[in-house]
Design an enzyme around this catalytic site. Sequence first.
Site, PDB file in Angstrom:
ATOM      1  N   GLU A  15      44.393  36.970  12.435  1.00 20.50           N
ATOM      2  CA  GLU A  15      44.555  38.378  12.054  1.00 20.50           C
ATOM      3  C   GLU A  15      44.729  38.481  10.546  1.00 20.50           C
ATOM      4  O   GLU A  15      45.301  37.584   9.910  1.00 20.50           O
ATOM      5  CB  GLU A  15      45.784  38.958  12.770  1.00 20.50           C
ATOM      6  N   GLU A 161      45.991  46.743  21.769  1.00 17.42           N
ATOM      7  CA  GLU A 161      47.300  47.293  22.171  1.00 17.42           C
ATOM      8  C   GLU A 161      47.352  48.810  22.048  1.00 17.42           C
ATOM      9  O   GLU A 161      48.300  49.364  21.474  1.00 17.42           O
ATOM     10  CB  GLU A 161      48.416  46.635  21.341  1.00 17.42           C
ATOM     11  N   GLU A 280      46.745  37.347  23.436  1.00 18.64           N
ATOM     12  CA  GLU A 280      47.855  37.033  22.515  1.00 18.64           C
ATOM     13  C   GLU A 280      48.983  36.442  23.339  1.00 18.64           C
ATOM     14  O   GLU A 280      49.464  37.091  24.275  1.00 18.64           O
ATOM     15  CB  GLU A 280      48.364  38.285  21.775  1.00 18.64           C
TER      16      GLU A 280
END
Length: 487
Positions: A15, A161, A280
């Site tokens: 990320e 998310e 994740e």
Amino acid sequence: PIGQVDPRIFGGFLEHMGRAVYEGVYDPKSAHADAEGFRKDVLAALEPLSMTVMRYPGGNFVSGYHWEDGVGPRESRPTVRELAWQTIEPNQFGTDEFISLSRKMGWTPMLAVNLGTGSPEEAQNWVEYCNGEVGTRYADRRAANGSPEPHGVKLWCLGNEMDGPWQLGQVPAEQYALRAEQAGKLMKGLDPSIELVACGSCGVYLPTYMEWDRVVLEYLGDLADYVSLHRYVDNRADDTADFLAVTNAIDRQIEQMDAACRFVQAKRRSYKRPYLCFDEWNVWYRTFSREGMDVDGEFPRHVIEEVYNLEDALVAAGFLNSFIRHADCVKIANIAQLVNVIAPILTRGDELLIQSIYHVFEMFSKRREGVALRPAVQGPVYQGSLNGEVHYLDCSAILDGNRLQVFASNRSQDEEMDLSIEVADRSIASPQSAELLTGPDAKAANSFEAPDVVRSERFEGFEVRGGKARLSLPPLSVLAATLELES
Ligand code: AHR
């Protein structure tokens, strides 16, 4: 047999956050930089993990990211405000650098599109940039930027998310489903060969848990090839026994999400089963607070640089054991993350440190070929204060022809475990190779000053007799072994 182990459960996640990209994999100013600015020492350290898929560019970051900022001549790329982690993004590393790095490392790229502040059309254009043959606008831009051949990105996440209140552009399930459907249709319209990951519930603690998944899966229907799960676990209570029993909660989360997928599939009377993408997972709690994240004026910021200890390594093994035990439904999983940010590797200037969880990932990853077997465990159990009853032994197994891979952790903090391994209808002939990871105590961790406190070592303590293998596992240890079976 449970099912073929999908090698993609040994994926990673990069990320734009903290020092993951800048000062992590990419650092042109480093003494270790190669001609493209990648850190050779970091890449060499990542090599033995042989990660399969690599998810990029976020994470929360992606929900404010516009991919066009990160392509083209570096000097004309904009520096922008980044709101997910309250920093700046200079865009010196973008799609083409990520693809080039993936090629170098043998990773299968997995891109997440921005469904927070981005549009479905922007997502479609990114697919064209990556996968289109030259002759149309975005494919031509890729060629002009130095890659006439398509990047061929087959795995795409529909946002990140989107059920989390912290997410830029978060919306209720119905609205996310609508956005994801619009984007997914355009993306698959551009390249029907791609696979899509819908955002599932990112936290079992959210009030929308499971209802979010039902709505999204019902709405997206056959467009969703996978649904995502996320899990970060903690030992805030400082209760090692219960922390190690968290495998119960991981198993349960997988089984509940699979149940949601099967329920919606049945309700829709569809032949298509959405599979699980655990994109994740890790231990994360010591550096969780906002205070831990904000360091004004610094770039790149030192954020969530968790230091991992021995008990964390056992929990990492617990995640991997659970994925293997659920090989029938978990097809992709990504340890979060890769370097510096909640990662198996830390850098400090030109130095590099291997953390405890690194060893576990490596021990499993090199033994991933084959069919997962259902372990039948007999032995002592204990009661976790919150996570319930578990065997002291946490394990999984993979069969590949005459080769049996066994992964076994001893969760006891003070007792050795005498372990006997047998295969229902086969005989064990001889041990081939094995490593054991342990350390002086549950909280023992590697540091730049003492880098080998928690490490894996060759293990040779097998006794093979009568088709069974016997060994003794020290307290708080993880074993990964390859055993040869009689043909
Ligand atoms: O991995 C760190 C963050 O955790 C990711 O950006 C986000 O998706 C999750 O909340």
